[in-house]
Design an enzyme around this catalytic site. Structure first.
Site, PDB file in Angstrom:
ATOM      1  CG  ASP A 165      -2.023  -0.991   1.170  1.00 12.90           C
ATOM      2  OD1 ASP A 165      -2.746  -0.974   0.161  1.00 12.90           O
ATOM      3  OD2 ASP A 165      -2.194  -1.785   2.113  1.00 12.90           O
ATOM      4  CG  ASP A 219      -7.202  -4.020  -0.123  1.00 13.30           C
ATOM      5  OD1 ASP A 219      -7.020  -4.407   1.044  1.00 13.30           O
ATOM      6  OD2 ASP A 219      -6.505  -3.142  -0.668  1.00 13.30           O
TER       7      ASP A 219
HETATM    8  O1  LIG Z   1      -5.354  -1.829   2.996  1.00 15.50           O
HETATM    9  C1  LIG Z   1      -5.574  -2.669   3.794  1.00 15.50           C
HETATM   10  C2  LIG Z   1      -6.953  -2.783   4.308  1.00 15.50           C
HETATM   11  O2  LIG Z   1      -7.740  -1.806   3.679  1.00 15.50           O
HETATM   12  C3  LIG Z   1      -4.453  -3.578   4.091  1.00 15.50           C
HETATM   13  O3  LIG Z   1      -4.409  -4.526   3.105  1.00 15.50           O
HETATM   14  C4  LIG Z   1      -4.241  -4.129   5.467  1.00 15.50           C
HETATM   15  O4  LIG Z   1      -3.017  -4.851   5.528  1.00 15.50           O
HETATM   16  C5  LIG Z   1      -5.330  -4.992   5.971  1.00 15.50           C
HETATM   17  O5  LIG Z   1      -5.044  -5.407   7.249  1.00 15.50           O
HETATM   18  P1  LIG Z   1      -6.084  -6.208   8.107  1.00 15.50           P
HETATM   19  O6  LIG Z   1      -6.604  -7.322   7.235  1.00 15.50           O
HETATM   20  O7  LIG Z   1      -5.309  -6.717   9.266  1.00 15.50           O
HETATM   21  O8  LIG Z   1      -7.182  -5.251   8.497  1.00 15.50           O
END
Ligand SMILES: O=C(CO)[C@H](O)[C@H](O)COP(=O)(O)O
Length: 229
Positions: free
Chosen positions: A46, A188
């Site tokens: 990111d 995501d």
């Molecule tokens: O951009 C994100 C979430 O939008 C990232 O991918 C993050 O690493 C997600 O972490 P988690 O699954 O622990 O919440």
């Protein structure tokens, strides 16, 4: 360095695992990269400027270091204001990204941004914020290799999945099918053990795993579970 056909070569019969380095052990990143090497399909990095998205996240030098250390493909997710998107595309492409995604909401520079990514010989993707209508991706589908739908508010980790996420994936899947192109559909945000089966069923081909992967007590077991869905 992944092969030039890495995206086409990824398995199609199972859900893919895209590992988000935001949730890695950053003080021991090389160890974590070695630990996940046999389990991840794609690395997700990111990039956030603190304005387009609230977080302040990663930079080209890190991508170059990861590129030199890992053979996995690197997907850079740019969350940046229009003013800096083009220069960031240049910097992350030069650092070794294999796929760069910009946001549909970068309306002023989206066309030029996609063209710029491809000029670098890098695969291109589009991302939609959770509140942006999925139909806004349609004009770009002829020019992208991946489409990512955020399932939570942008740039904040540790959140629960938005209730609209599965319907939105279904809508995106239909748009991709209508385009007649092979476009990787990614989910995501909000990737948890109880949401992954729903996201997969709704059409996600890859999930961006943060704590679900890096925080797993037994990574091999977690991946066996994911691959068996
Ligand atoms: O951009 C994100 C979430 O939008 C990232 O991918 C993050 O690493 C997600 O972490 P988690 O699954 O622990 O919440």
């Amino acid at each position: 360095m992944p092969s030039p056909t890495w995206l086409a070569d990824l398995p199609r019969h199972r859900l893919l695992a895209e590992y988000s380095l935001w949730s890695a052990d950053l003080i021991r990143l090389a160890d974590d990269l070695d630990r996940i090497a046999a389990h991840a399909d794609i690395l997700h990095i990111d990039v956030a400027d603190g304005h387009f998205a609230p977080a302040l996240l990663f930079f080209p030098d890190l991508v170059a270091k990861v590129r030199a250390h890992s053979a996995l493909p690197i997907h850079v997710h740019l969350m940046a204001d229009d003013k800096v998107v083009l220069s960031q595309v240049d910097q992350f492409a030069e650092a070794g990204a294999d796929l760069i995604s910009i946001h549909v909401e970068n309306r002023g520079v989206a066309d030029e941004g996609l063209a710029r990514i491809r000029e670098h010989g890098v695969l291109s993707g589009m991302v939609l914020r959770v509140e942006t209508p999925v139909a806004e991706a349609k004009p770009y589908l002829g020019r992208v290799d991946a489409l990512t739908l955020l399932g939570t508010a942008i740039g904040v980790k540790g959140q629960g999945l938005d209730p609209t996420a599965t319907d939105r994936l279904g809508e995106a899947k239909d748009l991709i099918a209508a385009s007649g192109r092979r476009i990787l559909l990614a989910a995501d945000g909000g990737i948890r053990d109880n949401t992954v089966p729903l996201l997969y069923k709704a059409g996600a081909e890859t999930v961006v795993m943060g704590s679900l992967a890096f925080g797993a007590p037994d990574l091999a077991e977690r991946m066996a579970w994911l691959h068996a869905l």
